[in-house]
Every structure is written in structure tokens, then in C-alpha cells.
Write an enzyme that holds these catalytic residues in place. Structure first.
Site, PDB file in Angstrom:
ATOM      1  CB  THR A 100      -0.983  -0.167   1.334  1.00 10.33           C
ATOM      2  OG1 THR A 100      -1.933  -1.056   1.224  1.00 10.33           O
ATOM      3  CG2 THR A 100      -1.740   1.457   1.038  1.00 10.33           C
ATOM      4  CE  LYS A 175      -5.337  -1.594   1.507  1.00 11.82           C
ATOM      5  NZ  LYS A 175      -4.199  -1.976   1.995  1.00 11.82           N
ATOM      6  CE  LYS A 243       2.328   1.567   4.768  1.00 10.22           C
ATOM      7  NZ  LYS A 243       1.899   0.774   3.617  1.00 10.22           N
TER       8      LYS A 243
END
Length: 291
Positions: A100, A175, A243
Site C-alpha cells: 500500500t 486502496k 502509514k
């Protein structure tokens, strides 16, 4: 007639990467692996994977290179460094970043790969440790249709909901959408369970009633039972989700899109990290309410 299977190079064998790589091995793909800590790859080595001492040597041997690593910074290093993938992969190699990461970085990898005669896809996943273990990951892909079609049989070994979302970067944008959707939902799930507890209800019975209605979701079915049991082991660790949330907020800001729900969730998770919960699963958000 025996079909020749492409040699796969797999970089990054953490909680999810290890399961994904094991599925590839079991499906008969020759697998070369590299991860920063060799000991973490022992199970894969015992299962038949070949250990490589560097990204450089792995890149030279693979027909398809899959990366499943940590942060956008790590991705930049693995792809763009002098000893990295773009410098050493053979022309015609397919490179697939399943980390990701930033949509803008995925677009940059695609452009630079194209210049070197490489085929690049961004293909982040959703489904956590359970999805990886059961080969039921959702795989969101950005790139060219022909490249997607070529790698599709490999994706099928690791997941089952596999869609080409658009050009390079579209997988990462998808995502981001996924991570944006999870954050406020997790807040709602925690508050619902706390409410049930305060009202003196049996949480398991409550779940049985609400899981088939409008409140039902993957998070409700998979995280709520763990929360009730006090099992906060990571399928997806808070430190990694933070993150992802920062990537999402940064990408939203580039489009002048406010995300107050996401910002609130980030603040709550950062407080949990300060309380020592960075390695806990994202469902440990429940502890925010119990402190």
C-alpha cells in the site's frame, strides 16, 4: 502437457507476504525471495523458496517481481536505487508492487519501468492476515489491460476479488478508498460494542442479531469477535494503518478533499501508539475507549 511457470521474485515476506509467497510455492511457481531479515524467511526457504542475498540478484533471475514491503520510502529504495529493481530487471519483466503506497509513486514507477521495457502494475491488497492465509485477498490493480491479463493467473493464486481499476496508480487510489472507508467504520464498531457492554447486553448475542442487517460488514464479522475476546493480535498492525491513513490524507489533500472522519481516526490511533499499542491490530481501537 506440463505448462512452464514463470519464475517469481518476491520481496518482503512479513505477516501477509509470507502467506502470499507460500501460496505461489504450493502452486508450483519457482520462487526467489529477498527480505531484510533472512530468519523471517526460514519457513519459505524450508518450503522450497530460494534465498537471494540482494534485490539485484533477485531482479536478474525473475520473470515476475512482486514487492510487498513497508512504506513508500521503502518502495522508492527497492525500485529506484542503483542496486534496485529498475536497474537490474531483465527487459520484459513484469513488476508488481502490492505494497500500500502513494498513487503518485505508482505512476512514477510505471513511467520509469516503461522506459526500460518493463511492465509495471500497482496491485495493493485488502483482507489482512486472514485473507492472505486463505488466498481470499481483494487485489486492486492499476496498469495496462495486457499486463493485467498476463499476471492474472498469479493474482488468482493469492486472491479471489481481482479487478483492474484503471491506469497506473488506480490500484493505489482504490486502496486509499478502502482505507478511508475502514477508519470511521472502526470508530462506529468500537462505540457500538462499548454501548452494548454498558447496557448490560451479551455482546455475542448482539453480534448475532445485527450482523445480518444494515450494520453487517467484514469488520463486524471478523474484528468484533476478536475485540470481545480481548484478542488484539495484529492481522493488520496500527503502525501500518497509520502509514496508510497518512497516504490517504495526503492524496485527498492533493484533490482538495476534506476527510474529517479519517483525520479523527488518525488522531485516535496516534494516541494509542503513544500508549504503546503500535504493534496491536487496528481493532485495538477499542482500547481508546477503555483507557
Amino acid at each position: 502437457m506440463m505448462v512452464h511457470k514463470q519464475t517469481i521474485g518476491f520481496i518482503g515476506t512479513g505477516v501477509m507476504g509470507k502467506s502470499m509467497a507460500l501460496h505461489l510455492l504450493k502452486s508450483g511457481y519457482p520462487l526467489h525471495i529477498f527480505t531484510r531479515t533472512k530468519e523471517k524467511a526460514n519457513e519459505l526457504i524450508e518450503a522450497g523458496a530460494k534465498w537471494e542475498e540482494s534485490v539485484t540478484t533477485l531482479a536478474k533471475k525473475a520473470d515476475v517481481i512482486i514487492t510487498m514491503i513497508g512504506t513508500p520510502f521503502d518502495v522508492e529504495q527497492v525500485y529506484f536505487a542503483k542496486n534496485g529493481i529498475l536497474e537490474h530487471a531483465k527487459a520484459g519483466t513484469y513488476i508488481v508492487d502490492m505494497t500500500t503506497s502513494k498513487p503518485s509513486l505508482a505512476t512514477e514507477i510505471y513511467k520509469r519501468a516503461k522506459e526500460k521495457g518493463l511492465h509495471a502494475l500497482d496491485a495493493p491488497v485488502s483482507g489482512g492476515d486472514i485473507g492472505a492465509r486463505n488466498a481470499k485477498l481483494a487485489i486492486m490493480v492499476g496498469g495496462e489491460q495486457a499486463d493485467f491479463d498476463h499476471v492474472y493467473p498469479i493474482f488468482q493464486v493469492m486472491g479471489e476479488n481481482i479487478k483492474l481499476q484503471g491506469d497506473a496508480g488506480a490500484g493505489q487510489h482504490t486502496k486509499v478508498v478502502n482505507q478511508v472507508a475502514i477508519a470511521p467504520a472502526m470508530i462506529g464498531l468500537c462505540e457500538a460494542l462499548i454501548y452494548a457492554k454498558k447496557a448490560g447486553l451479551n455482546p455475542e448475542k448482539v453480534l448475532a442479531s445485527i450482523s445480518t442487517g444494515a450494520a453487517g460488514s467484514w469488520s463486524l464479522s471478523n474484528y468484533a469477535p476478536r475485540m470481545i475476546q480481548g484478542d488484539f493480535a495484529p492481522g493488520f498492525a496500527i503502525k501500518h494503518y497509520i502509514k496508510d491513513m497518512k497516504i490517504a490524507i495526503e492524496s485527498a489533500q492533493e484533490m482538495n478533499l476534506p476527510t474529517p472522519g479519517l483525520s479523527l481516526a488518525l488522531k485516535m490511533y496516534e494516541e494509542l501508539v503513544d500508549a504503546g499499542e503500535s504493534e496491536s491490530g487496528i481493532h485495538a481501537l477499542l482500547k481508546y475507549y477503555e483507557q
